[in-house]
Structures are given as structure tokens and as C-alpha cells.
Enzyme design. Structure first.
Site, mmCIF file in Angstrom:
data_model
loop_
_atom_site.group_PDB
_atom_site.id
_atom_site.type_symbol
_atom_site.label_atom_id
_atom_site.label_comp_id
_atom_site.label_asym_id
_atom_site.label_seq_id
_atom_site.Cartn_x
_atom_site.Cartn_y
_atom_site.Cartn_z
ATOM 1 N N ASP A 50 -3.543 3.249 7.678
ATOM 2 C CA ASP A 50 -2.419 3.760 7.308
ATOM 3 C C ASP A 50 -2.079 5.153 7.555
ATOM 4 O OD1 ASP A 50 -2.145 1.029 6.309
ATOM 5 O OD2 ASP A 50 -2.744 1.367 4.371
ATOM 6 N N ASP A 66 -6.802 -6.328 2.073
ATOM 7 C CA ASP A 66 -7.109 -6.922 3.236
ATOM 8 C C ASP A 66 -8.268 -6.376 4.123
ATOM 9 O OD1 ASP A 66 -6.359 -4.509 4.836
ATOM 10 O OD2 ASP A 66 -4.357 -5.000 4.992
ATOM 11 N N HIS A 70 -7.133 -1.145 7.849
ATOM 12 C CA HIS A 70 -6.183 -0.635 8.661
ATOM 13 C C HIS A 70 -6.303 0.926 8.365
ATOM 14 C CE1 HIS A 70 -4.100 -4.461 7.886
ATOM 15 N NE2 HIS A 70 -3.836 -4.010 9.185
ATOM 16 N N ASP A 97 -9.844 -0.477 3.653
ATOM 17 C CA ASP A 97 -8.962 -1.082 4.339
ATOM 18 C C ASP A 97 -9.258 -1.510 5.542
ATOM 19 O OD1 ASP A 97 -6.077 -1.616 5.242
ATOM 20 O OD2 ASP A 97 -5.384 0.127 4.112
ATOM 21 N N HIS A 120 0.732 -1.131 0.065
ATOM 22 C CA HIS A 120 -0.118 0.011 -0.094
ATOM 23 C C HIS A 120 0.764 1.196 -0.178
ATOM 24 C CE1 HIS A 120 -4.412 1.214 1.088
ATOM 25 N NE2 HIS A 120 -3.986 1.836 0.116
ATOM 26 N N HIS A 128 4.031 0.920 4.411
ATOM 27 C CA HIS A 128 2.629 0.899 3.962
ATOM 28 C C HIS A 128 1.666 1.318 5.013
ATOM 29 C CE1 HIS A 128 1.980 -3.791 5.279
ATOM 30 N NE2 HIS A 128 2.354 -2.846 6.191
ATOM 31 N N ASP A 167 -7.333 -1.966 -0.486
ATOM 32 C CA ASP A 167 -6.405 -2.645 0.250
ATOM 33 C C ASP A 167 -7.292 -3.925 0.462
ATOM 34 O OD1 ASP A 167 -4.948 -4.180 2.088
ATOM 35 O OD2 ASP A 167 -4.025 -2.491 2.866
ATOM 36 N N GLU A 181 -1.982 -4.901 -1.928
ATOM 37 C CA GLU A 181 -1.583 -5.837 -0.846
ATOM 38 C C GLU A 181 -2.224 -7.404 -1.351
ATOM 39 O OE1 GLU A 181 0.027 -5.416 1.818
ATOM 40 O OE2 GLU A 181 0.331 -3.369 1.736
HETATM 41 N N1 LIG Z 1 -1.429 -1.417 4.120
HETATM 42 C C1 LIG Z 1 -1.214 -2.089 5.329
HETATM 43 N N2 LIG Z 1 -1.696 -3.369 5.192
HETATM 44 N N3 LIG Z 1 -1.101 -1.565 6.161
HETATM 45 C C2 LIG Z 1 -0.693 -2.305 7.651
HETATM 46 C C3 LIG Z 1 -0.392 -1.358 8.684
HETATM 47 C C4 LIG Z 1 -0.165 -2.077 9.938
HETATM 48 C C5 LIG Z 1 0.482 -1.163 11.170
HETATM 49 N N4 LIG Z 1 -0.801 -0.178 11.188
HETATM 50 C C6 LIG Z 1 1.618 -0.399 10.952
HETATM 51 O O1 LIG Z 1 1.614 0.823 10.694
HETATM 52 O O2 LIG Z 1 2.603 -1.139 10.631
HETATM 53 MN MN LIG Z 2 -3.458 -0.376 3.554
HETATM 54 MN MN LIG Z 3 -4.718 -3.165 5.285
#
Ligand SMILES: NC(=[NH2+])NCCC[C@H](N)C(=O)O
Ligand SMILES: [Mn+2]
Ligand SMILES: [Mn+2]
Length: 299
Positions: free
Chosen positions: A126, A228, A124, A122, A99, A139, A226, A271
Site C-alpha cells: 500500500d 489478505d 501488499h 499485508d 484499507h 486502498h 489486512d 479488507e
Molecule cells: N489494501 C489492499 N488490499 N491493497 C491492494 C493494492 C493493490 C495494488 N498494489 C494497487 O495499488 O492497487
Molecule cells: Mn492493504
Molecule cells: Mn492487501
């Protein structure tokens, strides 16, 4: 009216994630028939663009954030490719990669769209920065970079780029947020529809409100998807899976509704990690979901 043409831009880059494999995402998604699917929907598809990390770029070891120089180099090249597609009247469809590549997409797009909405789908948010990231993985900071909250600025990546505004930005599907990200979400003015809201009011209402937020008064709407965000039962091939995600139909309906709105002007799909996948289920799902965004329907 004829369908717009689509520029598929492959970004085989995975150094922004904590585990290897997402660099194989673009080739895997292509292998399972994306270009054919889009051509079948009536689009003129350009699929020859691939962004490669130039030789010899290596971040110093030991820094808190990992592979910053590599991310910046790819972002610059991707930003120019995205900008070229938009200037040529084509819809950029960017295939990650992890990402962090959204940094390049946003840089290229904001050169053209003065007030752009962003829909960030997402698990998350990010929204970490150099100071709050618990992992050092790039990411996890890409949306914060887009909003101008990081030391890395879009305008330094692509000339004429600018930060996006929090009030035109919406996250959908969040369920794994770090402490500082939660605080930032409460204070910075963006809207975050977590899985809790989706459970309560349904994905249709959430998408309609998201389109209001990202679409009202903006001259373009970028979707950053994303994979996920989708439940790991459906999308196991991803580096940071989190239980309790979008169901198969919720994910499709979200994209069908965005498609119907006619407002989406560009998209990232990121991702997908073929090394972690089960029977290529996640790559195949990505092809289907992109199909829904571009008009594929059940009936
Ligand atoms: N694009 C993603 N899958 N991001 C996951 C981030 C996970 C976590 N919040 C981090 O800063 O590492
Ligand atoms: Mn992401
Ligand atoms: Mn994510």
C-alpha cells in the site's frame, strides 16, 4: 491490574477498493461474536461507534484516483473518533472496510503519539502514490499517505496529526508489490519482511524483529492488519487475494506474540469482504485473530 477498555469503531466503507463488499465487513465481524469474545477475555467493550460517509459527498468522475473525497470525509470522521477513544484511555479497535480507512486511523493516532511505530501486516505494501498507482484504488496508497509521501497529508485530515517515520515502520507478509513500491521500499528506510523472509527464518523471529523496529523508542505501536496477508485458503473473503500467504497458525502466532509483547496500543482489521467469502470463513477467522491479539490462548 485491570484490562484496558476497548472501543470498537466500525467503518463500513469500501469505496477505496476496486470491488464492492468490504463495506459489509464490520457488521459481519460483529455478527460472529467479536464483542462477546472480547468481553469473555475480561475487557470492558464499547461497540456503538460506526463511521458513515456523510450524504452528498461525491468525487468528480474521471480523476485518476477514485473516490478521493469520500475517503477524505471518512478519514476525518474516523480520525476524530480514534482520537476521542485514545483521549478517553481506551484502545481503539477499528474494523474496516477497505484499507484506505487506515489513513483515518493514523491521523487520529498521531495526534496523541508523537513517535508511533506501525506494523503493517499485508500481502501488499500500500505504498503507491497518486503518480504510481496502477489501479487508482485508494486502498493501495494508505501507507504512503501515513509516511507523508502522498499529496494527502495526515495533518490536513486531523488537526495536530503528523506523518509516521519510515524507520519505525515495518511490513510483514508482502508478496505482491508494484514496481515503484519495490523501489520505494529499498530507498525510504522502512523494513519489509516478505513471505520469503518468513519462509526462511520463521514468523517468530520476524515478529520479534518487527517489535524492535516499531517498538524501540516509540510511545505507541499501531497494528494495521489486512486480512489478505493470510493465505486465501484460510481467508478467501477479500478483494485482492494473493497465493502464498500466512498459514492459519502463522497468523495466530504473529498476533499471540504481539499480544505477549504488551506494546500494541491500537489496531485496524481490514479488507474482510463477506460478498466474496465462503461460509463466512474469513469473518470468523477475523474474530479469532482479534481474540489472539487481545489475549486468547490455546491453553
Ligand atoms: N489494501 C489492499 N488490499 N491493497 C491492494 C493494492 C493493490 C495494488 N498494489 C494497487 O495499488 O492497487
Ligand atoms: Mn492493504
Ligand atoms: Mn492487501
Amino acid at each position: 491490574m485491570s484490562q484496558p477498555s476497548i472501543s470498537i469503531i466500525r467503518v463500513p466503507f469500501g469505496l477505496g477498493a476496486g470491488r464492492p463488499g468490504s463495506e459489509n465487513g464490520p457488521d459481519s465481524i460483529m455478527k460472529f461474536g467479536l464483542a462477546k469474545k472480547l468481553a469473555g477475555l475480561g475487557y470492558d467493550v464499547q461497540a456503538d461507534s460506526s463511521i458513515r460517509l456523510p450524504d452528498g459527498i461525491r468525487s468528480p468522475a474521471g480523476a485518476k484516483m477514485k473516490h478521493v473525497q469520500e475517503v477524505l470525509a471518512v478519514s476525518g470522521l474516523l480520525g476524530e473518533a480514534v482520537s476521542k477513544a485514545v483521549a478517553g484511555g481506551r484502545v481503539p479497535l477499528i474494523l474496516g472496510g477497505d484499507h484506505s480507512i487506515a489513513i483515518g486511523s493514523l491521523a487520529g493516532l498521531t495526534r496523541h503519539y508523537g513517535k508511533m511505530g506501525v506494523i503493517w501486516v499485508d500481502a501488499h505494501s500500500d505504498l503507491n502514490t497518486e503518480s504510481t498507482s496502477p489501479s487508482g484504488n485508494m486502498h493501495g496508497i494508505s501507507l504512503a499517505v501515513g509516511l507523508g509521501l502522498s499529496h494527502i497529508k495526515l495533518k490536513d485530515i486531523v488537526e495536530g496529526a503528523a506523518s509516521i517515520q519510515a524507520e519505525n515502520c515495518v511490513i510483514i507478509g508482502a508478496r505482491d508489490l508494484d514496481r515503484d513500491e519495490k523501489e520505494l521500499i529499498r530507498s525510504c528506510g522502512l523494513t519489509c519482511f516478505t513471505m520469503h523472509e518468513i519462509d526462511r527464518v520463521g514468523i517468530e523471529k520476524v515478529v520479534r524483529e518487527a517489535l524492535q523496529i516499531a517498538g524501540a523508542g516509540t510511545d505507541g505501536v499501531h497494528l494495521s492488519f489486512d486480512v489478505d496477508s493470510v493465505d486465501p485458503i484460510e481467508a478467501p473473503g477479500t478483494g485482492t487475494p494473493v497465493r502464498g500467504g500466512l498459514s492459519y497458525r502463522e497468523a495466530h502466532l504473529l498476533l499471540e506474540l504481539l499480544s505477549e509483547s504488551g506494546r500494541i496500543t491500537s489496531a485496524d482489521f481490514v479488507e474482510v469482504n463477506p460478498l466474496l467469502d465462503r461460509n463466512n470463513q474469513t469473518s470468523k477467522l477475523a474474530v479469532e485473530l482479534i481474540g489472539s491479539l487481545f489475549g486468547s490462548r490455546i491453553l
